[in-house]
Design an enzyme around this catalytic site. Structure first.
Site, short mmCIF file in Angstrom:
data_model
loop_
_atom_site.label_atom_id
_atom_site.label_comp_id
_atom_site.label_asym_id
_atom_site.label_seq_id
_atom_site.Cartn_x
_atom_site.Cartn_y
_atom_site.Cartn_z
N ALA A 18 -9.68 6.89 -12.77
CA ALA A 18 -9.82 6.91 -14.04
C ALA A 18 -8.61 7.40 -14.91
O ALA A 18 -8.55 7.07 -16.09
CB ALA A 18 -11.15 7.50 -14.42
N ARG A 104 2.03 1.04 7.66
CA ARG A 104 0.98 0.34 7.20
C ARG A 104 -0.50 0.79 7.80
O ARG A 104 -1.42 1.02 7.08
CB ARG A 104 1.32 -1.26 7.84
N ASP A 165 -5.77 -13.13 -9.81
CA ASP A 165 -5.00 -14.26 -9.34
C ASP A 165 -5.58 -15.46 -10.20
O ASP A 165 -4.81 -16.42 -10.17
CB ASP A 165 -5.30 -14.23 -8.00
N HIS A 193 -6.40 -10.92 -1.41
CA HIS A 193 -5.55 -10.72 -2.66
C HIS A 193 -4.39 -10.36 -2.31
O HIS A 193 -3.85 -9.12 -2.29
CB HIS A 193 -6.37 -9.60 -3.44
N1 LIG Z 1 -7.30 -6.49 -6.87
C1 LIG Z 1 -6.50 -6.54 -7.67
O1 LIG Z 1 -6.13 -7.83 -8.54
C2 LIG Z 1 -5.50 -5.50 -8.41
C3 LIG Z 1 -4.61 -5.79 -9.38
C4 LIG Z 1 -3.98 -4.58 -9.73
C5 LIG Z 1 -3.93 -3.45 -9.23
N2 LIG Z 1 -4.73 -3.40 -8.26
C6 LIG Z 1 -4.74 -2.09 -7.53
O2 LIG Z 1 -5.53 -1.28 -8.17
C7 LIG Z 1 -5.28 0.07 -8.02
C8 LIG Z 1 -5.02 1.18 -9.01
O3 LIG Z 1 -3.87 0.66 -9.73
P1 LIG Z 1 -3.21 1.39 -11.25
O4 LIG Z 1 -1.99 0.48 -11.33
O5 LIG Z 1 -4.23 1.72 -11.83
O6 LIG Z 1 -2.83 2.68 -10.27
P2 LIG Z 1 -2.29 4.24 -10.53
O7 LIG Z 1 -1.60 4.70 -9.52
O8 LIG Z 1 -1.91 4.32 -11.77
O9 LIG Z 1 -3.94 4.84 -10.73
C9 LIG Z 1 -4.69 4.84 -9.67
C10 LIG Z 1 -5.47 6.27 -9.86
O10 LIG Z 1 -6.56 6.28 -8.91
C11 LIG Z 1 -6.58 7.67 -8.39
N3 LIG Z 1 -7.43 7.97 -7.22
C12 LIG Z 1 -6.45 7.98 -5.83
N4 LIG Z 1 -7.32 8.30 -4.86
C13 LIG Z 1 -8.38 8.34 -5.42
C14 LIG Z 1 -9.75 8.82 -5.13
N5 LIG Z 1 -9.90 8.80 -3.67
N6 LIG Z 1 -10.88 8.81 -5.80
C15 LIG Z 1 -10.75 8.48 -7.10
N7 LIG Z 1 -9.35 8.19 -7.60
C16 LIG Z 1 -8.37 8.13 -6.94
C17 LIG Z 1 -5.10 8.44 -8.58
O11 LIG Z 1 -5.05 9.58 -8.68
C18 LIG Z 1 -4.65 7.62 -9.86
O12 LIG Z 1 -5.13 8.31 -11.02
C19 LIG Z 1 -3.86 -0.21 -6.88
O13 LIG Z 1 -4.46 -0.08 -5.72
C20 LIG Z 1 -3.42 -1.36 -7.35
O14 LIG Z 1 -2.81 -1.77 -6.15
C21 LIG Z 1 -5.56 -4.22 -7.65
C1 LIG Z 2 -4.40 -8.46 2.27
O1 LIG Z 2 -4.01 -8.09 0.70
C2 LIG Z 2 -3.82 -6.73 0.40
C3 LIG Z 2 -3.84 -6.38 -0.99
O2 LIG Z 2 -2.61 -6.97 -1.60
C4 LIG Z 2 -2.64 -6.05 0.93
O3 LIG Z 2 -2.50 -4.78 0.85
C5 LIG Z 2 -2.85 -6.18 2.55
O4 LIG Z 2 -1.77 -5.72 3.35
C6 LIG Z 2 -3.08 -7.85 2.88
N1 LIG Z 2 -3.64 -7.98 4.35
C7 LIG Z 2 -2.86 -8.03 5.69
C8 LIG Z 2 -3.29 -8.01 6.84
O5 LIG Z 2 -1.51 -8.73 5.12
#
Ligand SMILES: NC(=O)c1ccc[n+]([C@@H]2O[C@H](COP(=O)([O-])OP(=O)(O)OC[C@H]3O[C@@H](n4cnc5c(N)ncnc54)[C@H](O)[C@@H]3O)[C@@H](O)[C@H]2O)c1
Ligand SMILES: *[C@@H]1O[C@H](CO)[C@@H](O)[C@H](O)[C@H]1NC(C)=O
Ligand SMILES: *[C@@H]1O[C@H](CO)[C@@H](O)[C@H](O)[C@H]1NC(C)=O
Ligand SMILES: CC(=O)N[C@H]1CO[C@H](CO)[C@@H](O)[C@@H]1O
Length: 339
Positions: A18, A104, A165, A193
């Protein structure tokens, strides 16, 4: 802030991570009613790790300063037993980021630990009807681990975000055709993703010059649709990071709102959207026990995979490749679950 007061006051919504970037764009939209309804009060539970609590206090101050009528309470915390209590919806954004030199496997192991713990907290504290959306990467596998760690909550109640996406694909087609994004429907994101995801436009329709055309007819450039279009959507996240030096937070927050709003209110008649859901019926040859992105329709808070779409060899190959990636990741992750 007056502490948490229970269900009657409004929907209890948890956002983890958050204090992060995505949450900063997301919380305002939720609090102002864009997701759970314009007349639905919300109570926000905000979880982050202990060192981020001072930052989180700043976020809380800003939310208070928005003076929003639907926002009934805000509870910042670093404790799972506070954050997961009686939840109606959980948006799990926080996860372990990749650090310099991190292997990884070590990254995956750290995320399995987080989502195992949060899954167990859902099991223990949340409502059994809770809707869980996992955003933190690796989103598909983190979602699977959370679902497996909360055995008394139906697996159908867990999903992961591929709506960003989906929106990217929709918008690329719309820009190419010179129509608003709302005139493009039924693009599909299959699989993980990641850059192996398969953005599929074989069932996509474009409303152009007064009629609904198949995407290939509307675009009139098969080479683009089978080449650069796919690559652009697959690599969009990396392109945004390269340009912005930060990841795509605004568009991710918008996609989270789209995803949750559709779970709450349903998808429009005749339209489908993409989300990562539990595969249990071997749909489209996707192995069971994965969180895989499918085309789904949602009604009365239940999703159904859109079945019976014709899949050509080009598509099937790409769908299988992304499934193989997810299987490998699942097997490694599940092995860490026991540790
Ligand atoms: N699925 C998708 O389409 C998609 C798209 C964009 C980003 N993401 C992912 O979303 C995540 C967040 O992105 P962001 O830009 O907000 O990152 P960010 O680093 O700005 O924020 C992440 C926050 O999560 C907190 N955090 C870490 N571990 C935690 C835990 N165990 N419990 C609670 N909070 C915790 C961190 O302290 C930080 O404040 C990343 O993993 C990013 O790769 C996914
Ligand atoms: C599947 O997608 C996630 C999210 O982008 C990525 O972190 C992960 O490495 C991917 N899995 C593999 C096996 O490549
Ligand atoms: C297509 O768009 C036009 C507006 O440009 C709208 O009037 C029409 O209803 C749309 N058709 C469909 C099938 O959505
Ligand atoms: C999609 C979804 O969230 N489905 C179900 C979640 O669990 C409850 C029962 O606990 C069902 O009623 C929902 O339909």
């Amino acid at each position: 802030m007056n502490g948490k007061d229970g269900g009657e006051l409004g929907n209890l919504i948890l956002v983890t991570g958050a204090a992060g970037q995505i949450a900063y764009s997301l919380l305002f939209s939720i609090a102002k009613g864009d997701v759970f309804g314009k007349d639905q009060p919300v109570i926000l539970l905000l979880l982050d790790i202990t060192p981020m609590l001072p930052v989180l206090d700043g976020v809380v101050m800003e939310l208070q300063d928005c003076a929003l009528p639907l926002l009934r309470d805000i509870v910042p915390t670093d404790k799972e037993e506070v954050a997961f209590k009686d939840l109606d919806a959980a948006i799990l954004v926080g996860s372990m980021p990749r650090k310099e030199g991190m292997e990884r496997k070590d990254l995956l192991k750290a995320n399995v630990a987080i989502f195992k713990s949060q899954g167990a907290a859902l099991e223990k504290y949340a409502k059994k009807t809770v809707k869980v959306l996992v955003v933190g990467n690796p989103a598909n596998t983190n979602c699977l681990i959370a679902a497996k760690s909360a055995p008394s909550i139906p697996k159908e109640n867990f999903s992961c975000l591929t709506r960003l996406d989906h929106n990217r694909a929709r918008s690329q087609v719309a820009m190419r055709c010179g129509v608003p994004a709302t005139h493009v429907k039924n693009v599909i994101i299959w699989g993980n993703h990641s850059s192996t995801q398969y953005p599929d436009v074989h069932h996509c329709l474009v409303n152009m010059s007064g009629s609904e055309l198949a995407c290939f007819e509307a675009v009139k450039d098969d080479a683009w649709l089978k080449g650069d279009f796919i690559a652009t959507v697959q690599q969009r996240g990396a392109a945004v990071i390269k340009a912005r030096k930060l990841s795509s937070a605004m568009s991710a927050a918008k996609a989270i709102c789209d995803h949750m709003r559709d779970i709450w209110s349903g998808t429009p008649e005749g339209e489908f959207i993409s989300m990562g859901v539990y595969s249990s019926a071997n749909s489209y040859g996707v192995p069971e026990d994965l969180i895989y992105s499918f085309p789904v329709q949602i009604k009365d808070k239940n999703w159904k995979i859109v079945e019976g779409l014709a899949i050509n060899d080009f598509s099937q190959m790409k769908m299988d490749a992304t499934a193989a990636e997810l299987m490998e990741e699942r097997d490694t992750a599940v092995a860490f679950l026991g540790v």
